[in-house]
Write an enzyme that holds these catalytic residues in place. Structure first.
Site, mmCIF file in Angstrom:
data_model
loop_
_atom_site.group_PDB
_atom_site.id
_atom_site.type_symbol
_atom_site.label_atom_id
_atom_site.label_comp_id
_atom_site.label_asym_id
_atom_site.label_seq_id
_atom_site.Cartn_x
_atom_site.Cartn_y
_atom_site.Cartn_z
ATOM 1 N N LEU A 21 0.818 -1.219 0.000
ATOM 2 C CA LEU A 21 0.000 0.000 0.000
ATOM 3 C C LEU A 21 0.848 1.264 0.000
ATOM 4 O O LEU A 21 0.574 2.216 -0.731
ATOM 5 C CB LEU A 21 -0.909 -0.018 1.240
ATOM 6 C CG LEU A 21 -2.087 -1.001 1.146
ATOM 7 C CD1 LEU A 21 -2.570 -1.403 2.537
ATOM 8 C CD2 LEU A 21 -3.232 -0.393 0.353
ATOM 9 N N VAL A 76 10.169 3.333 12.094
ATOM 10 C CA VAL A 76 9.195 4.371 12.455
ATOM 11 C C VAL A 76 9.315 4.796 13.920
ATOM 12 O O VAL A 76 8.844 5.868 14.297
ATOM 13 C CB VAL A 76 7.730 3.946 12.156
ATOM 14 C CG1 VAL A 76 7.420 4.103 10.680
ATOM 15 C CG2 VAL A 76 7.439 2.534 12.630
ATOM 16 N N SER A 151 -7.419 -1.462 10.597
ATOM 17 C CA SER A 151 -7.686 -2.738 9.940
ATOM 18 C C SER A 151 -9.038 -3.251 10.406
ATOM 19 O O SER A 151 -9.466 -2.973 11.540
ATOM 20 C CB SER A 151 -6.603 -3.738 10.339
ATOM 21 O OG SER A 151 -6.998 -5.053 10.014
ATOM 22 N N TYR A 164 -2.257 -7.461 17.068
ATOM 23 C CA TYR A 164 -2.464 -6.587 15.905
ATOM 24 C C TYR A 164 -3.794 -5.838 16.008
ATOM 25 O O TYR A 164 -3.867 -4.633 15.775
ATOM 26 C CB TYR A 164 -2.418 -7.467 14.660
ATOM 27 C CG TYR A 164 -2.577 -6.783 13.330
ATOM 28 C CD1 TYR A 164 -1.523 -6.083 12.757
ATOM 29 C CD2 TYR A 164 -3.771 -6.874 12.622
ATOM 30 C CE1 TYR A 164 -1.662 -5.481 11.505
ATOM 31 C CE2 TYR A 164 -3.919 -6.283 11.374
ATOM 32 C CZ TYR A 164 -2.862 -5.582 10.821
ATOM 33 O OH TYR A 164 -3.000 -4.997 9.582
ATOM 34 N N ALA A 167 -3.557 -3.017 18.612
ATOM 35 C CA ALA A 167 -2.787 -1.866 18.134
ATOM 36 C C ALA A 167 -3.574 -1.088 17.072
ATOM 37 O O ALA A 167 -3.571 0.147 17.057
ATOM 38 C CB ALA A 167 -1.449 -2.336 17.556
ATOM 39 N N LYS A 168 -4.274 -1.823 16.202
ATOM 40 C CA LYS A 168 -5.002 -1.159 15.115
ATOM 41 C C LYS A 168 -6.181 -0.359 15.652
ATOM 42 O O LYS A 168 -6.542 0.683 15.092
ATOM 43 C CB LYS A 168 -5.473 -2.194 14.094
ATOM 44 C CG LYS A 168 -4.331 -2.726 13.207
ATOM 45 C CD LYS A 168 -3.565 -1.609 12.524
ATOM 46 C CE LYS A 168 -2.792 -2.011 11.298
ATOM 47 N NZ LYS A 168 -1.906 -0.919 10.820
ATOM 48 N N SER A 198 -1.107 -7.918 -0.676
ATOM 49 C CA SER A 198 0.284 -7.540 -0.400
ATOM 50 C C SER A 198 0.965 -8.747 0.237
ATOM 51 O O SER A 198 0.331 -9.769 0.443
ATOM 52 C CB SER A 198 0.344 -6.353 0.557
ATOM 53 O OG SER A 198 0.073 -6.794 1.876
ATOM 54 N N ARG A 199 2.224 -8.574 0.610
ATOM 55 C CA ARG A 199 2.898 -9.726 1.222
ATOM 56 C C ARG A 199 2.284 -10.065 2.589
ATOM 57 O O ARG A 199 2.472 -11.169 3.089
ATOM 58 C CB ARG A 199 4.394 -9.465 1.349
ATOM 59 C CG ARG A 199 4.728 -8.412 2.386
ATOM 60 C CD ARG A 199 6.218 -8.296 2.576
ATOM 61 N NE ARG A 199 6.498 -7.344 3.633
ATOM 62 C CZ ARG A 199 7.689 -7.121 4.122
ATOM 63 N NH1 ARG A 199 8.724 -7.777 3.654
ATOM 64 N NH2 ARG A 199 7.877 -6.252 5.081
HETATM 65 P P1 NAI Z 1 3.573 -4.685 3.274
HETATM 66 O O1 NAI Z 1 4.272 -5.683 4.112
HETATM 67 O O2 NAI Z 1 3.466 -4.941 1.811
HETATM 68 O O3 NAI Z 1 4.253 -3.264 3.468
HETATM 69 C C1 NAI Z 1 4.585 -2.783 4.726
HETATM 70 C C2 NAI Z 1 5.917 -2.091 4.637
HETATM 71 O O4 NAI Z 1 6.230 -1.541 5.934
HETATM 72 C C3 NAI Z 1 7.075 -3.044 4.281
HETATM 73 O O5 NAI Z 1 7.757 -2.588 3.132
HETATM 74 C C4 NAI Z 1 7.980 -3.026 5.509
HETATM 75 O O6 NAI Z 1 9.353 -3.123 5.215
HETATM 76 C C5 NAI Z 1 7.627 -1.686 6.133
HETATM 77 N N1 NAI Z 1 7.924 -1.660 7.563
HETATM 78 C C6 NAI Z 1 7.628 -2.610 8.477
HETATM 79 N N2 NAI Z 1 8.046 -2.236 9.691
HETATM 80 C C7 NAI Z 1 8.607 -1.008 9.554
HETATM 81 C C8 NAI Z 1 9.208 -0.101 10.474
HETATM 82 N N3 NAI Z 1 9.314 -0.388 11.782
HETATM 83 N N4 NAI Z 1 9.657 1.085 10.010
HETATM 84 C C9 NAI Z 1 9.583 1.382 8.686
HETATM 85 N N5 NAI Z 1 9.027 0.541 7.768
HETATM 86 C C10 NAI Z 1 8.535 -0.637 8.198
HETATM 87 O O7 NAI Z 1 2.120 -4.459 3.940
HETATM 88 P P2 NAI Z 1 0.766 -3.794 3.414
HETATM 89 O O8 NAI Z 1 -0.236 -4.854 3.253
HETATM 90 O O9 NAI Z 1 1.029 -2.865 2.306
HETATM 91 O O10 NAI Z 1 0.331 -3.007 4.737
HETATM 92 C C11 NAI Z 1 0.443 -1.619 4.904
HETATM 93 C C12 NAI Z 1 -0.358 -1.220 6.130
HETATM 94 O O11 NAI Z 1 -1.741 -1.523 5.946
HETATM 95 C C13 NAI Z 1 0.061 -1.939 7.411
HETATM 96 O O12 NAI Z 1 -0.023 -1.034 8.495
HETATM 97 C C14 NAI Z 1 -0.978 -3.022 7.551
HETATM 98 O O13 NAI Z 1 -1.143 -3.430 8.892
HETATM 99 C C15 NAI Z 1 -2.214 -2.298 7.027
HETATM 100 N N6 NAI Z 1 -3.274 -3.157 6.575
HETATM 101 C C16 NAI Z 1 -3.115 -3.928 5.462
HETATM 102 C C17 NAI Z 1 -4.151 -4.725 5.034
HETATM 103 C C18 NAI Z 1 -4.065 -5.508 3.787
HETATM 104 O O14 NAI Z 1 -5.099 -6.095 3.417
HETATM 105 N N7 NAI Z 1 -2.943 -5.568 3.120
HETATM 106 C C19 NAI Z 1 -5.408 -4.820 5.795
HETATM 107 C C20 NAI Z 1 -5.481 -3.949 6.906
HETATM 108 C C21 NAI Z 1 -4.439 -3.160 7.274
#
Ligand code: NAI
Length: 320
Positions: A21, A76, A151, A164, A167-168, A198-199
């Site tokens: 995202l 972060v 989420s 999770y 926190a969310k 996503s992953r």
């Molecule tokens: P993703 O794993 O593809 O991307 C997350 C990115 O955050 C990764 O590139 C990772 O390296 C980076 N990251 C992790 N910890 C970090 C840190 N401490 N400092 C800096 N960067 C860090 O995940 P996605 O799916 O794109 O998720 C993005 C957000 O959306 C997350 O907060 C996730 O919890 C939330 N989310 C995603 C959903 C989904 O369906 N994919 C559903 C609900 C929420």
């Protein structure tokens, strides 16, 4: 296009922008004139390791398309360093998209304190630190837009995600208060609830559904929430597959269990009226804590006047 939403001169920090995202947000902002700080520590999905590669790749993509971007590889939890990167590279900060995330899925029975702390550190404390570092700049300049990423696991619970989901939902509470504290300075905060391929979701979503869950379907909603023309504030906006909607908490009309001021409430009163207490027919959403407490005061006033009309009737009966 004359009415295209533009962000020329604006500076946006997107955390976790190296993939999923965050990457989609960063690319879209880069294509609409914003200067983008692409933050990502490049770790694994459980929070392990680090690499500069993912952030660098997204910065390259934005630059190759003619946009402006710099990379930042900090965790972060070092929110001040991330915001400093924006100030050093572009001289200001306007928009903060708290998106970085990891998973440590375990049922509550198996979850360790480490699983709890790691998730809270990245999602909740990390978002707080990045936002806190930007906050004085946003307030001072009288413009700012903040996104928190929640989420459906937080809103509704999800088996195996106690850390999770807590926190969310914490991010929803944080956003609700920042929305109130920032509004006078035109600093608006909203929550995005995405569902994306996503992953983090690749092994739990069937492949044909995964295809439809492109982060690019969600990025335009996040972009609109961050635009200066958008006055939405303190809202929870859900988005997936090109659909977007708003979520709110609803409260039942409930039931007053006291008939007059001298009554006490017994557990049996609660049991005997449970269906009426919990009936959601006619349930309402409230806009503020003042509205909720105001309604409690009104209910109390109604009880007082009911009590005094009962005692007046008693008085009439006695004098007759
Ligand atoms: P993703 O794993 O593809 O991307 C997350 C990115 O955050 C990764 O590139 C990772 O390296 C980076 N990251 C992790 N910890 C970090 C840190 N401490 N400092 C800096 N960067 C860090 O995940 P996605 O799916 O794109 O998720 C993005 C957000 O959306 C997350 O907060 C996730 O919890 C939330 N989310 C995603 C959903 C989904 O369906 N994919 C559903 C609900 C929420």
């Amino acid at each position: 296009m004359a009415d295209e939403l533009r962000f020329d001169g604006r500076v946006v920090v997107v955390t976790g922008a190296g993939a999923g995202l965050g990457r989609a947000y960063a690319l879209l902002f880069g294509s609409r004139g914003a200067s983008v700080v692409v933050n990502d520590l490049g770790g694994g999905r459980h929070g392990d390791g680090s690499s500069t590669k993912v952030a660098d790749t997204v910065v390259d993509e934005i630059r190759r398309a003619g946009g402006k971007a710099v990379a930042n590889y900090d965790n972060v939890l070092d929110g001040d360093k991330i915001i400093q990167t924006a100030l050093d590279a572009f001289g200001r900060i306007d928009i903060v998209i708290n998106n970085a995330g990891i998973l440590r899925d375990k049922s509550f029975q198996k979850m360790t304190e480490t699983d709890w702390d790691l998730i809270h550190d990245v999602h909740l404390k990390g978002a707080m630190r990045v936002t806190k570092a930007a906050w004085p700049h946003l307030r001072k300049q009288g413009y700012g837009r903040i996104i928190m990423t929640s989420s459906n696991s937080g809103l509704y619970g999800n088996f195996g995600q106690p850390n999770y989901s807590a926190a969310k939902m914490g991010l929803v509470g944080l956003a609700s208060t920042l929305a109130l504290e920032g509004v006078k300075s035109n600093v608006l905060t909203n929550v995005i609830v995405p569902t994306a391929g996503s992953r983090l979701t690749e092994d739990i979503v069937p492949p044909d559904f995964f295809e439809q869950l492109k982060p690019e379907f969600i990025a335009p909603t996040v972009m609109w929430l961050c635009h200066e023309d958008c006055s939405e504030n303190g809202s929870i906006i859900e988005s997936a597959i090109g659909w977007t909607g708003k979520c709110r908490l609803y409260r039942s009309n409930g039931m007053m269990l006291r008939k007059n001021l001298n009554d006490m409430v017994t557990p049996e009163d609660v049991r005997n009226n449970w269906d009426a207490i919990t009936s959601m027919s006619g349930a309402k959403a409230y806009d503020s804590i003042q509205e909720v407490t105001g309604e409690i005061m009104t209910t109390l006033e109604n009880l007082k006047s009911a009590s005094s009309s009962v005692s007046n009737k008693e008085l009439v009966l006695h004098t007759n």
